[in-house]
Design a protein around this motif. Sequence first.
Motif, PDB file in Angstrom:
ATOM      1  N   GLY A  57       0.810  -1.205   0.000  1.00  0.00           N
ATOM      2  CA  GLY A  57       0.000   0.000   0.000  1.00  0.00           C
ATOM      3  C   GLY A  57       0.844   1.255   0.000  1.00  0.00           C
ATOM      4  O   GLY A  57       0.574   2.210  -0.754  1.00  0.00           O
ATOM      5  N   LEU A  58       1.869   1.289   0.823  1.00  0.00           N
ATOM      6  CA  LEU A  58       2.761   2.444   0.869  1.00  0.00           C
ATOM      7  C   LEU A  58       3.494   2.627  -0.450  1.00  0.00           C
ATOM      8  O   LEU A  58       3.614   3.752  -0.955  1.00  0.00           O
ATOM      9  N   ALA A  59       3.966   1.538  -1.017  1.00  0.00           N
ATOM     10  CA  ALA A  59       4.695   1.617  -2.287  1.00  0.00           C
ATOM     11  C   ALA A  59       3.794   2.110  -3.411  1.00  0.00           C
ATOM     12  O   ALA A  59       4.192   2.943  -4.224  1.00  0.00           O
ATOM     13  N   ALA A 144       5.018  -6.530  -2.500  1.00  0.00           N
ATOM     14  CA  ALA A 144       4.417  -7.770  -2.013  1.00  0.00           C
ATOM     15  C   ALA A 144       5.352  -8.952  -2.238  1.00  0.00           C
ATOM     16  O   ALA A 144       5.527  -9.807  -1.349  1.00  0.00           O
ATOM     17  N   TYR A 145       5.952  -8.999  -3.415  1.00  0.00           N
ATOM     18  CA  TYR A 145       6.882 -10.103  -3.691  1.00  0.00           C
ATOM     19  C   TYR A 145       8.099 -10.040  -2.774  1.00  0.00           C
ATOM     20  O   TYR A 145       8.565 -11.072  -2.265  1.00  0.00           O
ATOM     21  N   ALA A 183      -5.396  -5.080  -3.858  1.00  0.00           N
ATOM     22  CA  ALA A 183      -6.000  -4.400  -2.715  1.00  0.00           C
ATOM     23  C   ALA A 183      -5.182  -3.174  -2.318  1.00  0.00           C
ATOM     24  O   ALA A 183      -5.746  -2.108  -1.994  1.00  0.00           O
ATOM     25  N   ALA A 184      -3.869  -3.312  -2.352  1.00  0.00           N
ATOM     26  CA  ALA A 184      -2.999  -2.190  -2.014  1.00  0.00           C
ATOM     27  C   ALA A 184      -3.149  -1.057  -3.024  1.00  0.00           C
ATOM     28  O   ALA A 184      -3.217   0.127  -2.660  1.00  0.00           O
ATOM     29  N   LEU A 199      -4.822   3.658   3.882  1.00  0.00           N
ATOM     30  CA  LEU A 199      -3.872   2.608   3.498  1.00  0.00           C
ATOM     31  C   LEU A 199      -3.933   1.445   4.494  1.00  0.00           C
ATOM     32  O   LEU A 199      -4.248   1.635   5.665  1.00  0.00           O
ATOM     33  N   PRO A 200      -3.624   0.234   4.034  1.00  0.00           N
ATOM     34  CA  PRO A 200      -3.657  -0.933   4.919  1.00  0.00           C
ATOM     35  C   PRO A 200      -2.784  -0.756   6.153  1.00  0.00           C
ATOM     36  O   PRO A 200      -1.710  -0.140   6.082  1.00  0.00           O
TER      37      PRO A 200
END
Length: 224
Positions: A57-59, A144-145, A183-184, A199-200
């Motif tokens: 989310g931040l990225a 995420a990866y 989702a992000a 943001l998450p």
Amino acid sequence: MSRTALLVLADGRFPAGGHAHSGGMEAAVASGRVHDTASLEAFCRGRLHTAGLVAAGLAAAAADGCDALALDEAADTRTPVPALRRIARRLGRQLMRAARATWPSTDLDHLARHRPQGAHQPVVLGVTARAAGLAPLDAARAAAYDSVGGPATAAVRLLSLDPLDATAVLARLAGELDIVADAADAAARRVTAEGVGVLPAASAPLLDITSEQHAAWTVRLFAS
């Protein structure tokens, strides 16, 4: 936009310092929580849906052009443990060096000037993705990866796992990784109108606790 830039950014050989960190895997192995391929997959799945989702989310928001300094403060809020804050900023500083050499950008320069000790790594990752001409969803996927790729690689070294088995774990998580990235990205698109609070903010208390404990170890293979 060159999608090849995403391959460069997500490549484990990109000189951003990630190879020295296990993402909590070293502590998990020492405690016995991760001891084989099945427990590795469970660990990575949990990390993906917590720390990975937050980082994505931040990225994504940073890649979308949101205020990187505000995002860095939001990252601090979402990182309650001092050890993890230090690690995130150290990794951000290392990524910043590589990013500015690879994709020179006024946005990267601005962030580096205002955060000389390093901004949180996911924020730097997002600004880097923007500098490389990538979309916010690309940045989310890379973050995420990274949240599972590092621990999986560390597990190979710590447990002498077959690298083929560790890679298969990452492949099985691909669908969930896409869900997390989507989702992000969706949350990041709301930041301009609603603020960084959308943001998450998922948490992983056990990861937080063991990270702080790991930082106090006198002998360890990984920095985190």
